[in-house]
Design an enzyme around this catalytic site. Structure first.
Site, PDB file in Angstrom:
ATOM      1  N   ARG A 161       0.831  -1.222   0.000  1.00 44.05           N
ATOM      2  CA  ARG A 161       0.000   0.000   0.000  1.00 44.05           C
ATOM      3  C   ARG A 161       0.862   1.269   0.000  1.00 44.05           C
ATOM      4  O   ARG A 161       0.524   2.263   0.635  1.00 44.05           O
ATOM      5  CB  ARG A 161      -0.932   0.044   1.221  1.00 44.05           C
ATOM      6  CG  ARG A 161      -2.003  -1.005   1.226  1.00 44.05           C
ATOM      7  CD  ARG A 161      -2.953  -0.865   0.035  1.00 44.05           C
ATOM      8  NE  ARG A 161      -4.108  -1.726   0.195  1.00 44.05           N
ATOM      9  CZ  ARG A 161      -4.135  -3.016  -0.133  1.00 44.05           C
ATOM     10  NH1 ARG A 161      -3.074  -3.587  -0.676  1.00 44.05           N
ATOM     11  NH2 ARG A 161      -5.229  -3.725   0.050  1.00 44.05           N
ATOM     12  N   SER A 235     -10.608  -0.446   3.528  1.00 43.01           N
ATOM     13  CA  SER A 235      -9.843  -0.522   4.779  1.00 43.01           C
ATOM     14  C   SER A 235      -9.401   0.879   5.179  1.00 43.01           C
ATOM     15  O   SER A 235      -8.756   1.567   4.387  1.00 43.01           O
ATOM     16  CB  SER A 235      -8.587  -1.362   4.593  1.00 43.01           C
ATOM     17  OG  SER A 235      -8.900  -2.640   4.124  1.00 43.01           O
ATOM     18  N   GLU A 332      -4.681   4.060   5.976  1.00 44.68           N
ATOM     19  CA  GLU A 332      -4.443   3.754   4.566  1.00 44.68           C
ATOM     20  C   GLU A 332      -5.085   4.847   3.718  1.00 44.68           C
ATOM     21  O   GLU A 332      -4.621   5.181   2.632  1.00 44.68           O
ATOM     22  CB  GLU A 332      -5.086   2.397   4.242  1.00 44.68           C
ATOM     23  CG  GLU A 332      -4.554   1.802   2.970  1.00 44.68           C
ATOM     24  CD  GLU A 332      -5.615   1.087   2.189  1.00 44.68           C
ATOM     25  OE1 GLU A 332      -5.755   1.403   0.993  1.00 44.68           O
ATOM     26  OE2 GLU A 332      -6.281   0.215   2.762  1.00 44.68           O
TER      27      GLU A 332
END
Ligand code: EPU
Length: 336
Positions: A161, A235, A332
């Site tokens: 990520r 998320s 995130e």
């Protein structure tokens, strides 16, 4: 190029937060970018590049210029399996188009919300596949030098990520096109547990691309809310990576804590959703924001939440995780 003033960003972020942009422009052609950035420089406006806003939380209004990338085009070279895609294309539509033409590799990444141009920024990944595994190059517009450049995969610094585009060194780069390597001759990636279990339950041992795609969609839809129906950004936090020693110490107090291997032998990934679930976060709320009932890592706009409602709820969650497990969660989602 039409620059609008004081624009409501509700349709431009998947949380459905009603923040406002002081200035807003949507572009359909990459060659409009030079004029946009010249204007921003002249007017001393900060520029925020937006695809479909599926990984962003507006806690405040944006005082600068929101640049909405609406460029289109998919160019698949059937002899090499390489596909060049404009940044504004919808990611899931690309997955479907390529699969239907007999070019594979993207099936595990079905239903990930967002645009193609946003995909490299956070190196999207799901069910055992990451974008960085398939990406050949990225074309960018360098807004400091006002010119286009091509970056090969290595230069993109992909990680979990993470990429160059999230770093200061990539701050001036606007992704305009992504090139991927797909294949006709394809091996399904089915190692991710939730996926292998679902395939097994369906009695499928060697899935076709369509079967794998359908199973990924089914697994996702069973856990993750559809942003069109319930505002969310997937998320909210990354899964934390900790040393094996730290994980062993945690196991003494929390013997059921799961972990996943990483590329580094001394480090493991712990599912943030498990930590949050253990703390009873599911269903908890603050103002109009709540933790999704089916997945503890997903924050949702339950009832006209403000950006601050969501942000404060996220703060509560991460401070509880820090107190109980000594782990600092990292968001995130990009917070503005
Ligand atoms: N779990 C819980 N409680 C929950 C949900 C999950 O305890 O409410 C535990 C289970 O042990 C489960 C584990 O967490 O085995 C992992 O859950 P899941 O398979 O749902 O994956 P995740 O780690 O929460 C990551 C990505 C997702 C991606 C899935 C599938 C991150 C931050 N998230 O989620 O990506 O779809 O794996 O590959 O890495 C996103 O980035 O927005 C996103 C949704």
């Amino acid at each position: 190029m039409e620059i609008r003033q004081d624009v409501d960003l509700t349709p431009y972020n998947s949380f459905g937060i009603s923040a406002r942009a002081a200035h807003f422009v949507s572009i359909g052609q990459p060659d409009e970018l030079a004029a946009v950035f010249r204007h921003a420089r002249q007017e001393k406006l900060r520029v925020l590049v937006l695809g479909s806003g599926s990984n962003i939380l507006f806690v405040n209004d944006f005082p600068g210029l929101v640049l909405h990338m609406a460029t289109r085009g998919v160019d698949l070279d059937e002899s090499s399996g390489r596909v060049r895609v404009a940044a504004g294309e919808v990611w899931h539509d690309l997955v479907v188009t390529c699969m239907n033409k007999g070019f594979h590799g993207l099936e595990n990444l079905a239903l990930i919300p967002g645009t193609v141009g946003a995909a490299p920024v956070q190196n999207i990944g799901a069910y055992g596949v990451e974008l960085g595994d398939l990406l050949v190059s990225v074309t960018v517009f360098d807004s400091a030098e006002l010119r286009f450049r091509t970056l090969e995969r290595e230069a993109c610094e992909f990680d979990y990520r993470h990429s160059l585009f999230k770093q200061l060194a990539g701050a001036d780069l606007v992704i305009t096109e992504v090139e991927l390597q797909l294949s006709r001759d394809w091996q399904p990636e089915t190692s991710y547990r939730a996926l292998s279990e679902a395939l097994q339950q369906a009695g499928i041992s060697e899935p076709t691309p369509q079967q794998l795609f359908d199973t990924v969609c089914q697994v996702r839809l069973s856990k993750l809310p559809d942003p069109a129906r319930l505002g969310n950004a997937g998320s909210f936090f990354k899964n934390p990576v900790v040393s094996k020693q730290k994980y062993q110490a945690l196991l003494a107090d929390f013997p059921a804590m799961p972990s996943f291997p990483t590329d580094e032998p001394g480090l493991v990934k712990i599912p943030a959703a498990w930590l949050l679930d253990e703390l009873g976060c599911k269903g908890q709320g603050r103002g109009g924001a709540a933790v999704h009932e089916q997945h503890a890592l997903v924050l949702v706009n339950r009832n006209r939440a403000s950006g601050e409602d969501i942000f404060m709820l996220a703060q509560d969650m991460s401070s509880k995780v820090l107190t109980r497990f000594g782990i600092a969660l990292q968001p995130e989602v990009r917070i503005i």
